[in-house]
Design a protein around this motif. Structure first.
Motif, PDB file in Angstrom:
ATOM      1  N   THR A   1       0.857  -1.175   0.000  1.00 29.22           N
ATOM      2  CA  THR A   1       0.000   0.000   0.000  1.00 29.22           C
ATOM      3  C   THR A   1       0.902   1.235   0.000  1.00 29.22           C
ATOM      4  O   THR A   1       2.105   1.144  -0.288  1.00 29.22           O
ATOM      5  CB  THR A   1      -0.944  -0.009   1.220  1.00 29.22           C
ATOM      6  OG1 THR A   1      -1.819   1.124   1.135  1.00 29.22           O
ATOM      7  CG2 THR A   1      -0.169   0.021   2.517  1.00 29.22           C
ATOM      8  N   ARG A   2       0.319   2.389   0.331  1.00 26.62           N
ATOM      9  CA  ARG A   2       1.095   3.627   0.335  1.00 26.62           C
ATOM     10  C   ARG A   2       0.833   4.385   1.640  1.00 26.62           C
ATOM     11  O   ARG A   2      -0.242   4.280   2.222  1.00 26.62           O
ATOM     12  CB  ARG A   2       0.738   4.505  -0.867  1.00 26.62           C
ATOM     13  CG  ARG A   2       0.733   3.766  -2.176  1.00 26.62           C
ATOM     14  CD  ARG A   2       0.586   4.702  -3.352  1.00 26.62           C
ATOM     15  NE  ARG A   2       1.879   5.213  -3.783  1.00 26.62           N
ATOM     16  CZ  ARG A   2       2.046   6.160  -4.714  1.00 26.62           C
ATOM     17  NH1 ARG A   2       1.000   6.694  -5.305  1.00 26.62           N
ATOM     18  NH2 ARG A   2       3.243   6.563  -5.057  1.00 26.62           N
ATOM     19  N   ARG A   3       1.834   5.139   2.121  1.00 22.36           N
ATOM     20  CA  ARG A   3       1.725   5.900   3.359  1.00 22.36           C
ATOM     21  C   ARG A   3       2.310   7.295   3.161  1.00 22.36           C
ATOM     22  O   ARG A   3       3.114   7.530   2.243  1.00 22.36           O
ATOM     23  CB  ARG A   3       2.467   5.185   4.498  1.00 22.36           C
ATOM     24  CG  ARG A   3       1.795   3.879   4.933  1.00 22.36           C
ATOM     25  CD  ARG A   3       0.462   4.155   5.606  1.00 22.36           C
ATOM     26  NE  ARG A   3      -0.185   2.931   6.059  1.00 22.36           N
ATOM     27  CZ  ARG A   3      -1.170   2.324   5.414  1.00 22.36           C
ATOM     28  NH1 ARG A   3      -1.582   2.820   4.242  1.00 22.36           N
ATOM     29  NH2 ARG A   3      -1.746   1.255   5.912  1.00 22.36           N
ATOM     30  N   ILE A   4       1.902   8.219   4.058  1.00 18.97           N
ATOM     31  CA  ILE A   4       2.327   9.621   3.959  1.00 18.97           C
ATOM     32  C   ILE A   4       3.443   9.878   4.968  1.00 18.97           C
ATOM     33  O   ILE A   4       3.319   9.549   6.149  1.00 18.97           O
ATOM     34  CB  ILE A   4       1.153  10.572   4.261  1.00 18.97           C
ATOM     35  CG1 ILE A   4      -0.026  10.276   3.329  1.00 18.97           C
ATOM     36  CG2 ILE A   4       1.597  12.025   4.127  1.00 18.97           C
ATOM     37  CD1 ILE A   4      -1.252  11.108   3.669  1.00 18.97           C
ATOM     38  N   ARG A   5       4.538  10.461   4.512  1.00 21.12           N
ATOM     39  CA  ARG A   5       5.591  10.895   5.419  1.00 21.12           C
ATOM     40  C   ARG A   5       5.217  12.242   6.041  1.00 21.12           C
ATOM     41  O   ARG A   5       4.264  12.906   5.630  1.00 21.12           O
ATOM     42  CB  ARG A   5       6.919  11.024   4.672  1.00 21.12           C
ATOM     43  CG  ARG A   5       7.472   9.718   4.126  1.00 21.12           C
ATOM     44  CD  ARG A   5       8.885   9.954   3.593  1.00 21.12           C
ATOM     45  NE  ARG A   5       9.476   8.739   3.030  1.00 21.12           N
ATOM     46  CZ  ARG A   5       9.421   8.400   1.761  1.00 21.12           C
ATOM     47  NH1 ARG A   5       8.776   9.190   0.896  1.00 21.12           N
ATOM     48  NH2 ARG A   5       9.995   7.296   1.336  1.00 21.12           N
TER      49      ARG A   5
END
Length: 717
Positions: A433-437
């Motif tokens: 999946t994708r995550r926000i820094r």
């Protein structure tokens, strides 16, 4: 002699005897009787004095006065009789006084001993020689619940509990017979009137010659109950101590062991007795690196404070265990140590778990992966340094907040899906999946999320391990692009090779035909150079034609391959050997084989592999006739085939080169061919999902191995 005349009947008897004696004596003095009867007057005096010493003399005086009056009235010669009567009265009064005094003394002694008998504080009885109770005090009557005189006259055996009769009878018999001067004293049980038992401390002593036995006892029922309670409590405590996993101990004021529970065998390997026999062993079992703690314990004890330490001990077999040692001292009023009570508990498993936890925590902290702990509602509970590095958030910035803060807007639904999976106790592996820094940039991550359960098995949270795969995703995208381009180029190359080899056939045949025509028509008619040139042209055309045919065959491995089907490799090998019959016979070759399996394969291509490998084995033989053996064995999910020969062998540096198209190790003069055979074999085996390799030593022959994966019907690569 018993001087007790206290009943109303006894009083009446005394009065009647006194009156009769009085009358008889008066009549005797009056001359009616003989002289002896006058002495009967002593009877009432004695009886009266013994009846009650304080009134006996007065009663005698009254009788004397009355006696003188009667003598005066009845005597024929009162004047001559009265002096003798008066003298007699005086004597009677003196006798009465003496008797009264003696009676008074005896009465006092009897009262004193009666008081002692009744109020001795113990139950007391006087028994005759046959064991019958002659007298019993109130305490005995109360204890045995026999009021009044109900106990007097009964045999002591009536009150003895079963099993105690012989012992008491022997004691009574010994006392009656005068054996021993020390009273018999022992604990026994007597029977109450209601049938209940009373525990007593019984004392049996002789009462003097021919006087029977004095028996006394103290009620020790309460004492025995206390003893039984203490015994039960002791057994109860010993049972608890024996089953408690800890080692319980007591130390004296010198801190030497006075008690240690049997669990010492399990924890230390030493029996409790070994600690008692060797007081120094108590300190000797402490690991030498931890003995400084003993000073701390001693200081705490001297200060009157409890202590608790964790130390290592060395067991009898030399192994080391961790223990928790705790205890508390007991002091007297002056503050001196009386004793110390404590226990050892084995905490080896806990210490090992702590070390393992510390080790794992160190791994977690040092890991480059993002490792997060969270509750079932997504609240972040733990945050490692890898998470800080990968996201840019410090632990204090995220702990207590929801994990959704890291999820991009377009993927918010994933959070609930993940948590639902965890609530069901299922693990989510390699979820991409994708995550926000923290800086707002997006990173690709691969998550492995596992449920966390408590000791009861209830799911209470989740552990998430995330890896930043942004670079990998970019690399994969490039690889896909490269693979797509490579596939397209390979297809174009294969198509080019096929077209080139196919389209070159016709002009090459024309060139070859005309060159051969030149050879037939002009060979020998021109000079030698012309013949040589024509020979080179014919040979070159022939070799070019072979190369083009081989290139066409190589390109058709992928483009013209057939679907895989069940292939009996043993039958296929037999057919191949029939095709090679002429070559085998010409070289006197011998080809053998083991039982071969049925596999999913392209039959014509697999036949070509067998043909190329066996043909090479025959062609590259040494001085001996060729010997070739084919076998197969299953290894995991594939069959490994081997073709072994006794040929010239191959040097190891050429193992990879021989599978490259058109690569030859020998000149065409030594061994004819184009060098395409092994390259075609490699391409065919790779199309089947296998690998081909060679093992060889120069002059020792070669063994070619190739694998065919085990597939179900219908599988195709």
């Amino acid at each position: 002699m018993n001087f007790r005349f206290t009943s109303a009947r006894q009083h009446s008897i005394i009065l009647l005897v006194s009156v009769l004696a009085f009358v008889v004596n008066a009549v005797a003095l009056s001359g009616g009787f003989t002289e002896i009867y006058s002495h009967l007057f002593y009877i009432p005096i004695i009886l009266a004095s013994c009846w009650y010493h304080r009134r006996g003399v007065l009663f005698s005086a009254v009788l004397g006065v009355g006696y003188l009056v009667l003598v005066y009235m009845l005597a024929p010669d009162p004047a001559g009789t009265l002096p003798a009567a008066a003298a007699r009265v005086v004597v009677f009064l003196v006798v009465s006084g003496v008797i009264a005094a003696l009676a008074s003394s005896l009465m006092r002694e009897e009262l004193r001993y009666r008081t002692i008998f009744e109020h001795t504080g113990s139950a007391t009885a006087i028994l005759d020689k046959k064991g019958r109770i002659r007298e019993a005090n109130c305490e005995m009557k109360n204890i045995l619940d026999y009021p009044g005189t109900g106990i007097v006259g009964r045999n002591l055996a009536d009150f003895v509990a079963d099993g105690e009769t012989d012992r008491i009878s022997n004691a009574l018999s010994g006392r009656v017979q005068g054996r021993g001067i020390v009273p018999d004293r022992f604990e026994t049980r007597l029977v109450r009137r209601d049938g209940g038992y009373v525990d007593v401390l019984l004392t049996i002593a002789g009462a003097g010659e021919d006087e029977g036995v004095v028996l006394s006892f103290l009620d020790i029922t309460e004492k025995k109950e206390v003893e039984r309670s203490l015994q039960e409590a002791r057994i109860f405590m010993e049972t608890i101590i024996a089953n408690v996993p800890a080692v319980v101990y007591s130390l004296d004021r010198s801190l030497r062991p006075t008690y240690i529970s049997p669990k010492s065998r399990d924890l230390f390997g030493y029996d409790p007795g070994e600690f008692m026999d060797d007081p120094d062993l108590w300190e000797g079992i402490v690991h030498e690196d931890d003995r400084s703690v003993l000073r701390h314990i001693a200081d705490r004890i001297n200060e009157g404070r409890p202590y608790a330490v964790e130390v290592r001990v060395v067991r009898k077999d030399g192994t080391v265990r961790w223990v928790h040692n705790s205890g508390s001292p007991t002091h007297d009023e002056a503050g001196a140590v009386l004793r110390v009570d404590g226990s050892f508990t084995d905490i080896t498993a806990r210490k090992e778990a702590e070390e393992e936890h510390s080790f794992l925590a160190s791994i977690v902290e040092s890991s480059d992966a993002t490792i997060i702990g969270k509750t079932l509602d997504g609240t972040i509970l733990s945050w490692n340094r890898g998470a800080e590095r990968n996201t840019g958030y410090r632990a204090d910035e995220v702990i207590g907040k929801n994990i959704s803060m890291l999820v991009p807007e377009g993927r918010k639904g994933e959070t609930e899906m993940i948590l639902n999976t965890i609530r069901q106790g299922r693990r989510l592996e390699l979820f991409e999946t994708r995550r926000i820094r923290k800086d707002g940039s997006i990173m690709d991550v691969s998550l492995t999320i596992s449920p966390i359960a408590d000791s009861a098995g209830t799911i209470i949270g989740a552990s998430s391990i995330g890896r930043d795969i942004t670079a990998r995703k970019k690399a994969e995208a490039k690889l896909r692009s490269y693979a797509s381009d490579l596939k397209l180029r390979n297809e174009e190359l294969e198509q080019f090779a096929y077209v080139a080899s196919h389209d070159l056939q016709e002009p090459l045949r024309m060139v070859a035909s005309y060159v051969q025509l030149l050879k037939r028509r002009y060979e020998g008619r021109l000079d030698e150079d012309a013949d040589e040139f024509i020979h080179y042209a014919v040979d070159g055309a022939s070799r070019m034609q072979m190369l083009i045919n081989d290139l066409l065959a190589f390109s058709r491995v992928s483009t013209r391959g057939k679907p895989f089907e069940e292939t009996d490799t043993e039958a296929l090998l037999e057919q191949t050997l029939r095709d090679l019959k002429i070559q085998i016979e010409e070289s006197d070759a011998v080809v053998t084989h083991d039982p071969l399996p049925v596999v999913m394969a392209d039959e014509s291509q697999l036949s070509q592999v067998f043909q190329n490998l066996i043909s090479n084995a025959i062609k590259f033989h040494g001085s001996d006739a060729p010997r070739v053996h084919v076998s197969a064995q299953q290894s995991g999910d594939a069959w490994i085939f081997s073709v072994k020969d006794n040929g010239i062998g191959i040097e190891p540096q050429y193992f990879d080169r021989i599978f490259v198209i058109f690569q030859r190790l020998h000149s065409k003069a030594e061994y004819p061919g184009t060098g395409i055979g092994l390259a075609i074999c490699k391409r065919i085996i790779e199309r089947h999902g296998g690998r081909i390799r060679v093992a060889s030593e120069p002059g020792e022959g070669s063994t070619f191995f190739f694998t065919i994966p085990i597939r179900e019907v219908g599988d195709h690569v």
